[in-house]
Design an enzyme around this catalytic site. Structure first.
Site, mmCIF file in Angstrom:
data_model
loop_
_atom_site.group_PDB
_atom_site.id
_atom_site.type_symbol
_atom_site.label_atom_id
_atom_site.label_comp_id
_atom_site.label_asym_id
_atom_site.label_seq_id
_atom_site.Cartn_x
_atom_site.Cartn_y
_atom_site.Cartn_z
ATOM 1 N N GLY A 41 0.822 -1.203 0.000
ATOM 2 C CA GLY A 41 0.000 0.000 0.000
ATOM 3 C C GLY A 41 0.854 1.248 0.000
ATOM 4 O O GLY A 41 1.999 1.239 0.464
ATOM 5 N N GLY A 43 0.359 5.782 0.079
ATOM 6 C CA GLY A 43 -0.522 6.948 0.090
ATOM 7 C C GLY A 43 0.249 8.200 0.399
ATOM 8 O O GLY A 43 1.486 8.214 0.372
ATOM 9 N N GLY A 46 2.645 7.774 3.593
ATOM 10 C CA GLY A 46 3.717 6.790 3.646
ATOM 11 C C GLY A 46 3.387 5.507 2.917
ATOM 12 O O GLY A 46 2.497 5.472 2.068
ATOM 13 N N ASP A 163 -13.282 7.655 10.616
ATOM 14 C CA ASP A 163 -13.094 7.407 9.185
ATOM 15 C C ASP A 163 -13.661 6.043 8.782
ATOM 16 O O ASP A 163 -13.005 5.246 8.111
ATOM 17 C CB ASP A 163 -11.614 7.500 8.806
ATOM 18 C CG ASP A 163 -11.403 7.720 7.305
ATOM 19 O OD1 ASP A 163 -12.372 8.116 6.617
ATOM 20 O OD2 ASP A 163 -10.279 7.507 6.826
#
Length: 464
Positions: A41, A43, A46, A163
């Site tokens: 992953g 973003g 980081g 979130d």
């Protein structure tokens, strides 16, 4: 394979390589323990790596999160760093739960921050939605019944996720759902909720009050409701709300029928007005006809409370008062048993020495009882967290800040114990308070010296 963690290198080193990158010479083992295998992953804040824990014989998988912000500006980078650290703090605060990834480590190496957590094997619900299509009513009901007890757990510890969305809910192969990414999570003290803060969340999923910087527990419920609508319709939130009518139009996008019962539940979860929305996960479970695991009669009774005392003090009455919700009586009883534990019954008050040397076993027992029967609202450990947030010093300024935060002061003046709030609507950390009236040495002279900070300091040394 060993993936180099150096952001300027990221070389995939072959299996059986040394503990240093062949290209840049960077250490391949994080904390001399965790070996990165590949990037999974990336973003703005980081990268995320799949890794293995080489300290354990089976070398179980884990996840390394590396803080490497792409944002510009000192203030933006500082805020990103705070959010990254906050995720570690919140995971540690929540402790172990089968539906929350466990924090394994948090530290710095090569001037970069790293967070290591449990690897959750599965796909997020956004991926499931893309591969399998819209959800049925049965799937949505299962999702709510699966996740709402986790919300109860999180919120009982005064944490707001902030979130909730399909990307942050992982579906495991066993059908269990796991909530991830606590980087935006907030500790919900009463004072913090009343102060406008940073606007965090994902557009479309964020409740109005959260968008205004004032998130509450019901903000997570709103986001979960919007998540359900997206899963039912396979449509983004922005297209499910009619701005001109200021109303949700999700039924126009349904691919399959939904019962009026579930529809009404979802409608109440996504109410823009807080008072018209569900206030707790327990309320939704009850509306679904599902008994909360915390309330279920089928749940085995919890183990008896540990009433350990280093001084032979009997805490049975305190436990019974707290279990009955008799907060004022329990506050007075707390003073009584603490005087016994400190061997200060004759004096009838504490001095600094008696607080600094208060038996840790007894402090721990009293705190656990208060935390348990208040569902995480009251207790010395709760006061300690707030004390650390306002400075963590044993001085008058910190004492006043603590008093303001937990509701012991009003308009700059200290409240007498008779004016405290003895119910669960009181500010977080408000109780116990009876023992923190005066330092006894000055009591006869009428000079008021509070010592909540001194007691909070003792909870730190006792590792509460």
């Amino acid at each position: 394979m060993s993936q180099c963690l150096n952001p300027d290198c990221l070389l995939q080193n072959p299996s059986g390589s040394t503990n240093f990158c062949h290209e840049c010479g960077n250490k391949l083992l994080l904390g001399d323990r965790y070996r990165s295998q590949k990037i999974i992953g990336q973003g703005g804040f980081g990268r995320t790596f799949l890794a293995v824990d080489e300290y354990k014989p089976s070398k179980p998988p884990c996840v390394i999160k590396q803080f490497y912000p792409q944002v510009q500006g000192t203030s933006s980078i500082q805020k990103a760093a705070e959010l990254f650290e906050l995720e570690a703090v919140r995971l540690e605060q929540l402790g172990k739960h089968s539906q929350i990834p466990e924090l394994l480590a948090y530290f710095s190496q090569d001037e970069r921050q790293y967070l290591v957590q449990e690897f959750i094997d599965g796909e997020n619900l956004a991926q499931t939605l893309k591969s399998q299509g819209y959800f049925s009513e049965t799937q949505i009901r299962n999702l709510l019944n699966n996740l709402l007890p986790v919300f109860e757990f999180i919120h009982s510890r005064q944490v707001i996720h902030r979130d909730i969305k399909p990307e942050n809910i992982i579906l495991m192969s066993n059908g269990q759902l796991v909530i991830v990414d606590f980087g935006a999570a907030k500790y919900a003290t009463q004072t913090a909720l009343a102060v406008t803060g940073t606007r965090i969340g994902t557009a479309g999923y964020t409740a109005p009050e959260q968008a205004n910087g004032k998130p509450i527990h019901a903000s997570d419920i709103y986001s979960l409701g919007v998540t359900c609508l997206c899963l039912l319709t396979q449509v983004e939130p922005i297209d499910l709300f009619d701005d001109s009518e200021f109303d949700w139009v999700w039924r126009e996008h349904l691919k399959t029928s939904v019962s009026s019962e579930l529809g009404q539940i979802l409608d109440k979860m996504i109410q823009p007005a807080i008072k018209k929305r569900y206030q707790s996960a327990t309320e939704i479970l009850q509306a679904l006809g599902t008994q909360s695991p915390q309330l279920s009669a089928q749940t085995p009774p919890p183990p008896p409370d540990s009433l350990k005392s280093a001084q032979g003090v009997d805490y049975t009455r305190l436990r019974d008062l707290l279990a009955a919700g008799k907060w004022k009586e329990a506050d007075q009883e707390t003073l009584n048993v603490m005087l016994k534990a400190a061997r200060r019954e004759k004096e009838g008050y504490f001095n600094k020495e008696s607080i600094d040397n208060f038996p840790c076993d007894d402090l721990r027992t009293i705190d656990k009882l208060w935390v348990k029967y208040s569902q995480g609202r009251f207790g010395f450990s709760i006061q300690k967290k707030i004390w650390l947030e306002v400075g963590g010093k044993v001085d008058w300024e910190t004492e006043c800040k603590l008093g303001d935060r937990v509701g012991w002061r009003k308009g700059g003046s200290w409240l007498d114990t008779k004016n405290l709030t003895y119910n669960k609507q009181a500010p977080v950390g408000h109780l116990p308070r009876e023992l923190c009236g005066w330092w006894g040495g000055f009591r006869g002279l009428g000079v008021k010296w509070r010592y909540g900070s001194s007691l909070a300091s003792r909870t730190v040394s006792c590792k509460l």
